[in-house]
Design a protein around this motif. Structure first.
Motif, mmCIF file in Angstrom:
data_model
loop_
_atom_site.group_PDB
_atom_site.id
_atom_site.type_symbol
_atom_site.label_atom_id
_atom_site.label_comp_id
_atom_site.label_asym_id
_atom_site.label_seq_id
_atom_site.Cartn_x
_atom_site.Cartn_y
_atom_site.Cartn_z
ATOM 1 N N THR A 1 47.692 52.269 42.167
ATOM 2 C CA THR A 1 46.718 53.006 43.257
ATOM 3 C C THR A 1 45.468 53.217 42.699
ATOM 4 O O THR A 1 44.506 52.964 43.343
ATOM 5 N N LEU A 2 45.314 53.751 41.418
ATOM 6 C CA LEU A 2 43.910 54.021 40.671
ATOM 7 C C LEU A 2 43.247 52.705 40.570
ATOM 8 O O LEU A 2 42.018 52.609 40.939
ATOM 9 N N ALA A 3 44.022 51.263 40.102
ATOM 10 C CA ALA A 3 43.110 50.092 40.072
ATOM 11 C C ALA A 3 42.895 49.564 41.353
ATOM 12 O O ALA A 3 41.620 49.193 41.300
ATOM 13 N N ILE A 4 43.582 49.991 42.623
ATOM 14 C CA ILE A 4 42.897 49.484 43.865
ATOM 15 C C ILE A 4 41.843 50.288 44.294
ATOM 16 O O ILE A 4 40.952 49.948 44.892
ATOM 17 N N ALA A 5 41.917 51.564 44.114
ATOM 18 C CA ALA A 5 40.924 52.539 44.440
ATOM 19 C C ALA A 5 39.686 52.120 43.622
ATOM 20 O O ALA A 5 38.465 52.232 44.073
ATOM 21 N N GLU A 6 39.756 51.886 42.261
ATOM 22 C CA GLU A 6 38.618 51.337 41.536
ATOM 23 C C GLU A 6 37.857 49.947 42.063
ATOM 24 O O GLU A 6 36.837 49.956 42.239
ATOM 25 N N ARG A 7 38.849 49.206 42.590
ATOM 26 C CA ARG A 7 38.197 47.823 43.122
ATOM 27 C C ARG A 7 37.670 48.190 44.430
ATOM 28 O O ARG A 7 36.637 47.688 44.673
ATOM 29 N N GLU B 1 49.584 50.058 49.877
ATOM 30 C CA GLU B 1 49.119 48.554 49.123
ATOM 31 C C GLU B 1 49.815 48.492 47.766
ATOM 32 O O GLU B 1 50.241 47.365 47.352
ATOM 33 N N ALA B 2 49.627 49.643 46.884
ATOM 34 C CA ALA B 2 50.044 49.641 45.482
ATOM 35 C C ALA B 2 51.699 49.390 45.627
ATOM 36 O O ALA B 2 52.081 48.796 44.943
ATOM 37 N N ALA C 1 56.346 45.930 44.480
ATOM 38 C CA ALA C 1 57.494 45.260 44.799
ATOM 39 C C ALA C 1 57.459 43.718 44.699
ATOM 40 O O ALA C 1 58.348 43.210 44.277
ATOM 41 N N ARG C 2 56.201 43.255 44.539
ATOM 42 C CA ARG C 2 56.007 41.704 44.398
ATOM 43 C C ARG C 2 56.357 41.520 42.953
ATOM 44 O O ARG C 2 56.908 40.426 42.605
ATOM 45 N N PHE C 3 55.992 42.514 41.971
ATOM 46 C CA PHE C 3 56.288 42.175 40.725
ATOM 47 C C PHE C 3 57.825 42.890 40.326
ATOM 48 O O PHE C 3 57.722 43.053 38.831
ATOM 49 N N GLY C 4 58.546 43.026 41.194
ATOM 50 C CA GLY C 4 59.862 43.792 40.788
ATOM 51 C C GLY C 4 59.900 45.034 40.161
ATOM 52 O O GLY C 4 60.770 45.283 39.422
ATOM 53 N N LEU C 5 58.931 45.896 40.542
ATOM 54 C CA LEU C 5 58.829 47.164 40.105
ATOM 55 C C LEU C 5 58.993 48.446 40.999
ATOM 56 O O LEU C 5 58.851 49.369 40.797
ATOM 57 N N ALA C 6 59.643 48.043 42.096
ATOM 58 C CA ALA C 6 59.806 48.912 43.399
ATOM 59 C C ALA C 6 60.624 50.091 42.825
ATOM 60 O O ALA C 6 60.391 51.225 43.346
ATOM 61 N N SER C 7 61.717 49.692 42.251
ATOM 62 C CA SER C 7 62.831 50.897 41.878
ATOM 63 C C SER C 7 62.304 51.922 40.824
ATOM 64 O O SER C 7 62.927 52.850 40.603
ATOM 65 N N LEU D 1 48.747 45.228 37.499
ATOM 66 C CA LEU D 1 47.523 45.616 37.272
ATOM 67 C C LEU D 1 46.162 45.013 37.498
ATOM 68 O O LEU D 1 45.265 45.292 38.041
ATOM 69 N N ALA D 2 46.225 43.941 36.763
ATOM 70 C CA ALA D 2 45.335 42.707 36.779
ATOM 71 C C ALA D 2 45.207 42.118 38.203
ATOM 72 O O ALA D 2 44.176 41.819 38.774
ATOM 73 N N PHE D 3 46.258 41.883 38.878
ATOM 74 C CA PHE D 3 46.330 41.219 40.258
ATOM 75 C C PHE D 3 45.746 42.295 41.137
ATOM 76 O O PHE D 3 45.428 41.814 42.221
ATOM 77 N N ALA D 4 45.886 43.733 40.964
ATOM 78 C CA ALA D 4 45.306 44.478 41.898
ATOM 79 C C ALA D 4 43.881 44.158 42.067
ATOM 80 O O ALA D 4 43.382 44.741 43.262
ATOM 81 N N SER D 5 43.158 43.927 41.108
ATOM 82 C CA SER D 5 41.730 43.240 41.493
ATOM 83 C C SER D 5 41.590 42.300 42.416
ATOM 84 O O SER D 5 40.463 41.927 42.556
ATOM 85 N N LYS D 6 42.730 41.316 43.000
ATOM 86 C CA LYS D 6 42.471 40.503 43.830
ATOM 87 C C LYS D 6 41.704 39.213 43.060
ATOM 88 O O LYS D 6 40.809 38.797 43.424
ATOM 89 N N PRO D 7 42.358 38.792 41.854
ATOM 90 C CA PRO D 7 41.628 37.627 41.091
ATOM 91 C C PRO D 7 41.778 36.481 41.987
ATOM 92 O O PRO D 7 42.787 36.256 42.353
#
Length: 249
Positions: A102-108, A128-129, A134-140, A161-167
């Motif tokens: 969430t912080l990474a998306i906010a920074e973006r 969005e976070a 969930a895409r990275f298998g971390l939802a649980s 976290l890297a993907f959150a910057s929309k690379p």
């Protein structure tokens, strides 16, 4: 639009008399799953540092989508869509995955400074976070503290976290390093399934992972491009076997 998304021309980096990268000319096509391999000391991480602006080249140029970014600062390259991970994770152990992303998306979005007190008022960003996790298998485990997560999950979180910057180009420096054997393929499988408009350049030592992941492989030896080709071409190359793959190839 050109199919070439990332390119280096004659890239060289000296550290005193030591030549870490020597006349590296590399082309990475849009949407590729491109692996960069080579023995220890071949210059792989130095090359990634040059691509991301961590260090400047002694000679040569770096191009992103046709634009010369050789003199561009690292944070500006991130804004242009060139993002990386590191061999050792760079996570906040006291945060949860949800808080971290969430912080990474906010920074973006330019509002990261507003989130330190509470994320409750930023529902769209939190949503969005959660979808990204969930895409990275971390939802649980999105509400668990990062410090207690299995190492494989920490590595996936760092990639998320890297993907959150929309690379547009994602550079992964040994993402499976230190990850238990039964989790390594999960990490690369999730990365491989990322949208095809995201180009991935991967450094990895596990050849089984490389061969199952990559569409193209570049081999660095002594700082220079030694060989390049498809998985079948590299796996059959006697010169590569002699200098790197060895008897297990």
């Amino acid at each position: 639009m050109s199919d070439l998304v990332l390119e280096t021309r004659g890239l060289k980096r000296n550290f005193g008399a030591f030549v870490a990268t020597n006349d590296v000319s590399l082309k990475v096509e849009r949407g590729a799953r491109h692996a960069l391999i080579g023995p220890n000391g071949a210059g792989k991480t130095t090359l990634i540092n040059l691509l991301t602006g961590v260090i400047p080249p002694s000679e040569g140029q770096v191009f992103l989508e046709g634009d010369d970014i050789t003199s561009l600062a690292s944070f500006k390259r991130v804004k242009r869509g060139l993002t990386r991970t590191f061999q050792i994770n760079q996570l906040f152990n006291g945060f949860t995955p949800l808080e971290t992303v969430t912080l990474a998306i906010a920074e973006r979005n330019g509002i990261g400074h507003n989130l330190w007190s509470s994320i409750a008022g930023y529902g769209q960003i939190v949503e969005e976070a959660a979808e990204l996790l969930a895409r990275f298998g971390l939802a649980s485990i999105m509400g668990e503290r990062t410090v207690i997560l299995p190492y494989g999950k920490q590595r996936l979180l760092e990639i998320a976290l890297a993907f959150a910057s929309k690379p547009r180009v994602l550079l992964l420096d040994e993402p499976a390093a230190g990850v238990p054997e039964d989790e390594r393929h999960e990490v690369l499988s999730i990365v491989s399934d990322l949208p095809k408009d995201v180009t991935v350049l991967l450094i990895e030592h596990d050849m089984d992972l490389v061969f199952s992941f990559a569409s193209r492989i570049s081999v660095l030896v002594a700082g220079a491009v030694f060989a390049e080709g498809s998985v079948s071409e590299i796996s059959a190359d006697a010169r590569v076997k002699a200098v790197y793959l060895g008897e297990n190839a």
